[in-house]
Scaffold this motif. Sequence first.
Motif, short mmCIF file in Angstrom:
data_model
loop_
_atom_site.label_atom_id
_atom_site.label_comp_id
_atom_site.label_asym_id
_atom_site.label_seq_id
_atom_site.Cartn_x
_atom_site.Cartn_y
_atom_site.Cartn_z
N THR A 63 8.14 25.43 4.11
CA THR A 63 8.94 26.49 4.38
C THR A 63 9.50 26.90 2.83
O THR A 63 9.61 26.17 1.95
N PHE A 71 11.88 29.62 0.42
CA PHE A 71 13.25 30.61 0.50
C PHE A 71 13.16 30.96 -1.03
O PHE A 71 13.01 30.19 -2.09
N SER A 104 10.94 36.34 1.90
CA SER A 104 12.27 36.00 1.89
C SER A 104 13.16 36.78 0.83
O SER A 104 14.33 37.10 1.32
N THR A 156 13.91 39.72 3.16
CA THR A 156 14.85 39.51 4.38
C THR A 156 16.03 38.59 4.06
O THR A 156 17.04 38.60 4.90
N GLY A 157 16.00 37.72 3.12
CA GLY A 157 17.09 36.91 2.77
C GLY A 157 17.11 35.59 3.46
O GLY A 157 17.88 35.01 3.69
N GLN A 158 16.09 35.45 4.25
CA GLN A 158 15.60 34.11 5.30
C GLN A 158 14.65 33.28 4.79
O GLN A 158 13.73 33.78 4.18
N PRO A 159 14.77 31.99 5.01
CA PRO A 159 13.69 31.20 4.83
C PRO A 159 12.27 31.59 5.77
O PRO A 159 12.43 32.31 7.02
N VAL A 160 11.23 31.20 5.22
CA VAL A 160 9.93 31.66 5.75
C VAL A 160 9.16 30.60 6.16
O VAL A 160 8.84 29.62 5.30
#
Length: 427
Positions: A208, A210, A412, A415-419
């Motif tokens: 993962t 970020f 990331s 989107t500002g999200q973890p991938v």
Amino acid sequence: MKKRYAVVGTGGRAEFFYGAIVKDFQETSELVAICDMNQTRMNYTNQLLVDKYEYNAVPTYKADQFEEMIRNEKPDYVIVTSVDRTHHTYIIKAMELGCDVISEKPMTVDEEKCQEILDAIKRTGRQLRVTFNYRYAPHNTKIRELIMDGTIGDVHSVHFEWLLNTEHGADYFRRWHRDKRNGGGLLVHKSTHHFDLVNFWLGTTPDTVFAMGGLMFYGRENAEKRGETKFYQRATGNENAKDDPFALHLDTNKHLKGMYLDAEHEDGYQRDQSVFGDGISIEDTMGVMVRYKNKAILTYSLNAYMPWEGFNVMINGSKGRIELRVVEKSYVNSGGDKADEGALKAKSIKVFPMFAAPYEVEIEELAGGHGGGDPILLRDIFDKASDDRFARAASHVDGAMSILTGIAGNISLRTGQPVAVDKLVTF
């Protein structure tokens, strides 16, 4: 029987490979052709082959003649050193035409192109190798050895800080790298080295990712905020660039002039653009967190405008800690001696056992670029070295896992999200 090599992309990185073939590995290797979109640059390459290396000029093929080159010259291997976004095109075509491939890092720039390469390898059965020279630097190999030997037990976390200075770091903002479409930004083009080192050291792969980052120093807007008033589009011949420490003057360096300035009339590519100009779409300040399959955590920092060049790494394990500090010489790609690229000014490894006195680790001293790693890598490629305890040769899987960390980081950033890395491609 000698292996036959063709090189596609004759810019700054190509000479590292073709120079080795024609100078140090003539007994095992033969350069049979070069390919580029720019005929002037290929002519300059042939001039170097004759004048500098006392080799023969080789056939040249424009980019749209790549397949013709493969059919005519029948290379065993194609070495890909073109602009990053074109790597997948040449890798796939070469494999479909029966060649194995050696690719400069990064293997490619996004997950779609990565998947295309992985599919082509399955389809053709050909081999792809990615040239991670940092693995071969004695200090980096030593870290792998210490971890393999259980010096600090199980590794739980890594802090990795990379500093690009105002000469080398700035160079990415002068040339084609400044457009994120060309190289995936520094998280892919440059950080692929660093993410690969962590995979290599820990013997694991990312799970993962970020990331945060932005363009905070380079670019016109940032310069204006700092009060700059003198701007220019390119440095060579421009009055406003005369006293700018960030300017690169192509007409004062014979090699840069021959490779780039004299070749501009063909494709319009300018190697000396202002780092404080418009149109820069890559980040210069980045922070990344990665969770690995073995549950270890990486905190990673990259800044491209620092006062010195090098990196600090702290590795924390169940039995202690390793600290690595490296100061590299500053350089501009193709602006000087190849041995200066990544050459070291200082290096140290210190181990802090949990219940014993800390101690310095001796590091082998070797000549050559990238801390002495370049000559070892070249021998491994062109002399096909025997068993390597550290498994430094990087496959397409290694190439993919390194770029996928950066590619996930780019997603990331957007989107500002973890991938989740596993969702990006299928092996």
